[in-house]
Write an enzyme that holds these catalytic residues in place. Structure first.
Site, short mmCIF file in Angstrom:
data_model
loop_
_atom_site.label_atom_id
_atom_site.label_comp_id
_atom_site.label_asym_id
_atom_site.label_seq_id
_atom_site.Cartn_x
_atom_site.Cartn_y
_atom_site.Cartn_z
N GLU A 9 0.81 -1.22 0.00
CA GLU A 9 0.00 0.00 0.00
C GLU A 9 0.84 1.26 0.00
OE1 GLU A 9 -0.27 -2.49 2.26
OE2 GLU A 9 -2.29 -2.61 3.09
N ASP A 82 -1.99 -5.23 3.82
CA ASP A 82 -2.13 -5.47 5.25
C ASP A 82 -2.90 -6.76 5.57
OD1 ASP A 82 -0.66 -3.27 5.88
OD2 ASP A 82 -2.35 -2.00 6.43
N ASP A 84 -5.49 -7.86 7.16
CA ASP A 84 -6.85 -7.81 7.68
C ASP A 84 -7.82 -7.84 6.50
OD1 ASP A 84 -6.64 -5.27 6.60
OD2 ASP A 84 -6.63 -4.24 8.52
N GLU A 86 -9.67 -5.54 5.12
CA GLU A 86 -9.50 -4.46 4.15
C GLU A 86 -8.27 -4.69 3.29
OE1 GLU A 86 -9.82 0.38 3.85
OE2 GLU A 86 -9.50 -0.55 5.80
N TYR A 301 1.68 -5.68 13.70
CA TYR A 301 0.52 -5.05 13.08
C TYR A 301 -0.41 -4.45 14.13
CZ TYR A 301 -3.15 -4.26 9.67
OH TYR A 301 -4.09 -3.67 8.84
N ARG A 303 -3.63 -3.38 13.96
CA ARG A 303 -5.09 -3.60 13.97
C ARG A 303 -5.35 -5.03 14.41
NH1 ARG A 303 -4.32 -0.52 9.16
NH2 ARG A 303 -5.11 1.60 9.43
N HIS A 348 -4.16 -13.73 15.20
CA HIS A 348 -3.44 -12.47 15.26
C HIS A 348 -2.63 -12.39 16.54
CE1 HIS A 348 -6.47 -10.34 12.36
NE2 HIS A 348 -5.94 -11.43 11.87
#
Length: 703
Positions: A9, A82, A84, A86, A301, A303, A348
């Site tokens: 990203e 990433d 997750d 999204e 990470y 999130r 996670h």
């Protein structure tokens, strides 16, 4: 065709991965999403099963063409977005618009940007997980259906250019409900009484708090006359120790951070907003240049809703504590924390430093002030979580006061007998902690005591506190509203829409927010509802776990929603918003000036319109004088919707800056000081820079 292409990203992430993977790889940054639903139209075909219509935004067309060419010239394509939902959706969109059908796409997922984690991820690449993509698509479609259906209703019934969101509206409701509790609160007077006592007439003085009757019966003191009557009795009473209780208390450290707890603690200790915290954490995760190490990822990470920590990280932390503090600061066995959230994804990890050996002090010179402060917080929390418990001796002494009636007084003390993890870090609290008296003389049951003085204090019960950044995030998590990736956007959105504002650090519902909330609650009670929103989050999780099909979830939602929408359009009455007064009078006619909202945003106008048509641009006063002409500097909004600060004497004086002016002058030259890079100050005249002085008003944020 020998190069393997890696798409991420951001350029920062690409730079860190390049250092790890080295030759044989080329890197491109997508700069976030490359496809989305169109703006200005629904973009969802309701009649054909809620099929989304994705487009490439104009601003991304050139980039997408560059990505297509890079993909075409590569031997393999790795999508390292990433880890997750999204991120999975971004990877899918990238594959859809850049990759040919005959090319294989490798999805790589890592939750820390370290050499071992990244190389392992590339060795274990997989296909894009469409379950995660579908869950993210469902969220996006649901939000579009709600936003693009209800917003036009608000334009018609309340005011133009308003908008509504499925999750954000519930957050506003939480704040509105609290605001109404505060408005309806009626304070009740009560009296607190402390009695000063001693073992002898000359020393060992301490205070005890009046509790009530010795038999447990309450004695409420709501009036001064009631307090005065009791004081007369206490002055003539005989005092003795009724009982003494000493309890050894063990205080355990908090687990490493999740997204929610990081945002809460960063607000409490650093006064970072949720948005600010996540932006800085993203920088720490993606990688920063650290001396001879080059660009390295400093944290895992950010999130996550899990407190799980990798065994290797625990082992490294334990070794560090043993060497730094000694074996006495280690618990009997390493701690394994259980996650309280039933929706937590245990695959996670918690947020932790990628290397405990990378102490904050050693890398401080490579980070800016805010990066260092957040990294220091994350590092200390992780290390403290594996340190020994703190030990306390808590002593409580009950005291009998006899004067006809028998009364109970109580005093207490807490003595820290072993610092344990608190030598490094202690978690802050949202509530004001009751102060425990520092020390007591040696007291034993039956000891007679000497009365010295009495200290009455009038108090009033307090209304509920307004939500802060910390307590609102906590409430969202506890109620299952949103997920780790959504907390910060929720808080930012409800402020951007002017449904809530900050009042002394706490969220206060505006009149607009209350009006919109009341309309939505009346006509969409199932949607603007905490339980419903939490249930929808669970269904989205179910899509990710292959328990539900996303079209079915959306269909079940849309049918009753559409019925409510039709009813609202037919029966809801137009709401008249009262104009908010600015506190100033019109310079032309003398009538009060009010805030208005037009096509270009907020502005100031005369309340006497149409008889008086005086208007002026919306300005926020700063209380700082212009360094050129001496008139006040005000905050304004540029045509590109950016905040800047300019002289109120414009156009006669054209002084302007994008840096926030500060009231104190430069200590070197007396020039204008401005805030930059978070918590630093910079002179607009000379080369002076420094850390920004602590704002003591923030201590009152929750009052």
């Amino acid at each position: 065709m020998s190069q393997k292409l890696v798409i991420v990203e951001s350029p920062a992430k690409a730079k860190t991965l390049l250092k790890i993977l080295g030759k044989g790889y080329s890197f491109k940054a997508s700069l976030g999403h490359v496809r989305d639903l169109p703006r200005g139209q629904m973009g969802v075909d309701i009649e054909k099963g809620f099929v989304p219509k994705y487009i490439i935004p104009k601003a991304k067309i050139k980039l997408v063409n560059e990505l297509k060419q890079a993909v075409k010239n590569s031997s393999a394509v790795y999508l390292a977005t990433d880890p997750d939902r999204e991120g999975e959706a971004i990877a899918w969109h990238l594959a859809e618009v850049t990759v040919n059908n005959n090319q294989t796409v490798h999805r790589v997922v890592f939750r820390e940007i370290t050499s071992d984690a990244v190389k392992q991820a590339f060795q274990q690449s997989r296909e894009i997980d469409m379950r995660l993509v579908d869950a993210q698509q469902a969220r996006r479609i649901l939000d579009r259906l709600v936003g693009y259906s209800i917003s036009p209703l608000l334009w018609k019934k309340v005011r133009k250019r308003l908008s509504a969101g499925r999750v954000q509206s519930v957050a506003v409701k939480i704040i509105v409900d609290r605001e109404r509790e505060i408005q309806a609160f009626v304070p009740v007077e009560y009296w607190n009484i402390d009695v000063e006592l001693s073992k002898t007439r000359d020393k060992d003085i301490f205070r005890a708090n009046f509790i009530g009757y010795i038999d447990g019966k309450r004695l409420d003191l709501h009036k001064e006359r009631e307090s005065n009557q009791l004081i007369k009795e206490l002055k003539k009473a005989e005092y003795s120790v009724l009982k003494k209780n000493v309890k050894k208390v063990t205080r355990q450290p908090a687990p490493p951070f999740t997204t929610s707890t990081l945002q809460q603690e960063a607000w409490r200790k650093l006064r970072f907003t949720a948005k600010q915290t996540m932006a800085i954490a993203q920088q720490l995760y993606e990688g920063l240049p650290v001396g001879t190490e080059g660009s390295v990822g400093l944290i895992t990470y950010m999130r996550t809703d899990s407190t799980r920590v990798a065994a290797s990280a625990i082992e490294e932390t334990v070794s560090y504590i043993r060497e730094k503090y000694g074996p006495g600061f280690l618990p009997r066995r390493p701690r394994v924390f259980s996650t309280r959230s039933r929706t937590a994804q245990e695959a996670h990890e918690a947020i932790r430093p990628t290397r405990v050996a990378r102490e904050p002090g050693k890398i401080k010179k490579y980070l800016n002030t805010n990066q260092f402060r957040l990294y220091d917080l994350i590092w200390k929390r992780m290390v403290a979580s594996q340190m020994a418990a703190a030990l306390f001796d808590n002593t409580t002494v009950d005291i009998r006061a006899v004067n006809g009636s028998e009364y109970l007084l109580r005093t207490a003390t807490s003595v820290n007998t072993f610092e344990g993890f608190t030598t490094l870090y202690s978690e802050s609290k949202d509530e004001v902690e009751v102060e425990v008296k520092a020390s007591l003389p040696p007291l034993e049951k039956g000891d007679e005591l000497v009365f010295r003085d009495v200290f009455p204090e009038q108090r009033f019960t307090q209304p509920p506190l307004r939500y802060t950044e910390a307590t609102l995030v906590k409430a969202l998590e506890q109620n299952g509203i949103g997920r780790p990736s959504t907390y910060a956007p929720i808080l930012s959105t409800i402020q951007d829409r002017e449904y809530v504002t900050k009042a002394g650090g706490g969220f206060q519902a505006t009149e607009l927010g209350m009006t919109v909330n009341d309309l939505l609650v009346e006509y969409f009670p199932d949607i603007i509802n905490i339980a419903f929103t939490a249930g929808m989050e669970e269904k989205l999780d179910g899509i990710a776990n292959n328990e539900f099909k996303w079209p079915d979830v959306i269909r079940d939602f849309y049918t009753p929603f559409d019925n409510d929408l039709k009813k609202a359009k037919e029966t809801a009455e137009k709401v008249k918003l009262q104009d908010e007064k600015t506190g100033e009078d019109c310079p032309k006619c003398g009538k009060p000036l009010v805030f208005k909202t037009g096509r270009f945003g907020k502005f100031v106008a005369c309340s006497g319109y149409p008889d008086c048509k005086y208007t002026q641009s919306f300005q926020v006063k700063t209380g700082v004088n212009c360094p050129r002409c001496g008139k006040e500097i005000v905050q304004r909004i540029s045509k590109k919707r950016k905040v800047f600060y300019g002289c109120s004497g414009y156009p006669d004086c054209d002084f302007a800056t994008y840096l926030k002016p500060l009231p104190q002058p430069c200590p070197q030259c007396g020039g204008l000081l401005t805030q930059f890079r978070g918590k630093q100050v910079k002179c607009s005249r000379c080369e002076y820079t420094s850390k920004m002085p602590q704002d003591k008003s923030e201590e009152k944020a929750r009052k």
